[in-house]
Design an enzyme around this catalytic site. Structure first.
Site, PDB file in Angstrom:
ATOM      1  N   SER A  81       0.800  -1.236   0.000  1.00 10.88           N
ATOM      2  CA  SER A  81       0.000   0.000   0.000  1.00 10.88           C
ATOM      3  C   SER A  81       0.826   1.276   0.000  1.00 10.88           C
ATOM      4  CB  SER A  81      -0.953   0.002   1.189  1.00 10.88           C
ATOM      5  OG  SER A  81      -1.987  -0.934   0.996  1.00 10.88           O
ATOM      6  N   THR A  82       2.125   1.165   0.163  1.00  8.68           N
ATOM      7  CA  THR A  82       2.980   2.342   0.000  1.00  8.68           C
ATOM      8  C   THR A  82       2.717   2.990  -1.352  1.00  8.68           C
ATOM      9  OG1 THR A  82       4.653   1.282   1.370  1.00  8.68           O
ATOM     10  CG2 THR A  82       5.366   3.159   0.049  1.00  8.68           C
TER      11      THR A  82
END
Length: 403
Positions: A81-82
């Site tokens: 999810s970065t």
């Protein structure tokens, strides 16, 4: 290793390729904390980069990219999810020039999205997880169905939104990236990966912002381990049980599609575009993007984003409980607030962490930007339970406030 205000040396194993680390003397405590994390092959490897007021103050790496391969300066890592933070920044670059408007319906740019009662869902709703499209389980059939970009975005366009979106956000753990990507593609008339290249990679002078990794660079990708196995049981069993149990059912619906534990380790994911989770980066790339944000939109003497846009990016948009995560997140426009291992939290900081531990953020109040990537998966349910980045962030904040 270069130490500002001190001596410089090149680590053993040098050569023609750039291998020199950089450590500002004031950030030695942060470097020490990082290096302590990667003493043995079982710890895996990682990289950490920091900027303050647009100036590089730390660029280091350590550990193992695989059992028999050390982490190098050019190692890249799948960061989950970065990548949502990078995808969000693409949209802000477009909004900065008026290509999109935060309060316009998504359907203005993507007409098919208006079906099933979604005609009034805006770009702002999408960026703050209020589109009601959090469900990934069953969205498309088959374990590899998520690899088919066109099929997934068509399914999202046809889907009926969850009515809970009207009362609060619901974290779009996997679907977020596709909704952003297709909106960007429709608004610009170009592929999402091409827009990432021209809006992020080229202006920053760093190429490693990849959602589809070029074949010639795939040997650089660090191997992820261990297997995803929530609660020491199989992924399939865990997701099935959680789907039937409150308050975990929302998280299972949003982030635990069939076969996801196998898919994340399959090289085929690097042929697909799944911006909610399959972004591959260096810490250097992430930190430089957030460095521009933390430095009032300027990096290397060039403007990356306007001051007004950065102010809007960091404004809290939601105050209610997130119905997927079961907690109040206070979403910004595409980012979450930053959590560090300290009683005092950086109130103005925002960015995005990824499951397993990677993450990056900007703190416009102090000018600090931090990027961290790793291949050693931490807590398999949430990056917050891993705490490596939270501990590093605490040291970084203490250092920058004491300068």
């Amino acid at each position: 290793m270069s130490r500002r205000g001190g001596r410089s040396r090149l680590p053993a194993g040098g050569g023609s390729a750039p291998t020199e680390m950089h450590v500002d003397a004031q950030f030695l405590p942060l470097a020490d904390r990082f290096f302590a994390m990667y003493r043995q092959p079982k710890n895996g490897g990682g990289a950490l980069t920091a900027y303050v007021n647009g100036e590089l103050v730390l660029d280091i790496w350590a550990g193992w990219a695989d059992r028999d391969r050390r982490w190098r300066r050019d190692t890249v890592a799948l960061s989950f999810s970065t990548g949502k933070g990078v995808a969000s920044t693409v949209l802000h670059r477009l909004a900065d020039r008026g290509v999109v408007d935060y309060d316009e319906p998504v359907a203005t740019y993507w007409p098919e999205f208006a079906s099933a009662g979604k005609e009034r869902i805006t770009i702002r709703d999408m960026l703050t997880h209020r589109a009601g499209l959090h469900r990934i389980r069953g969205l498309v059939p088959g374990k590899t169905g998520l690899l088919d970009y066109d099929r997934v975005v068509a399914a999202l366009a046809a889907a009926r939104p969850d009515p809970r979106r009207l009362s609060g956000p619901g974290y779009h753990a996997v679907t977020y990236g596709w909704i952003v990507a297709e909106t960007v593609a429709r608004a610009t008339g170009r592929s999402f990966t091409d827009v990432v290249r021209t809006e992020i990679a080229e202006p920053l002078g760093v190429e490693e912002f990849w959602y589809r990794v070029p074949p010639e660079h795939r040997h650089r990708i660090a191997k992820l381990f261990p297997h995803l196995s929530p609660g020491a049981v199989s992924w399939g069993m865990a997701s099935s049980v959680m789907t039937r149990l409150r308050p975990f059912n929302g998280l299972a619906e949003a982030g635990m599609p069939e076969g996801f534990d196998e898919l994340v380790r399959d090289p085929i994911v690097h042929d697909a575009v799944m911006p909610g989770w399959n972004g591959v980066f260096t810490s250097r790339a992430l930190a430089k993007m957030y460095a521009a944000i933390a430095n009032d939109g300027v990096i290397d003497g060039r403007r990356f984003l306007s001051s007004d846009t950065i102010e809007r990016m960091g404004e809290v948009q939601t105050f209610g409980r997130d119905y997927v995560l079961g907690a109040r997140v206070n979403w910004r426009l595409g980012y979450h607030p930053v959590f560090i291992a300290n009683r005092s939290q950086p109130r103005a900081a925002f960015g995005h962490y990824g499951v397993g531990g990677s993450g990056a953020y900007a703190d416009p109040e102090t000018g600090l930007a931090l990027g961290f990537v790793t291949n050693r998966m931490g807590n398999v349910l949430t990056a917050l339970g891993d705490l490596r980045l939270a501990r590093l962030g605490a040291v970084a904040q203490k250092t920058v406030r004491g300068r």
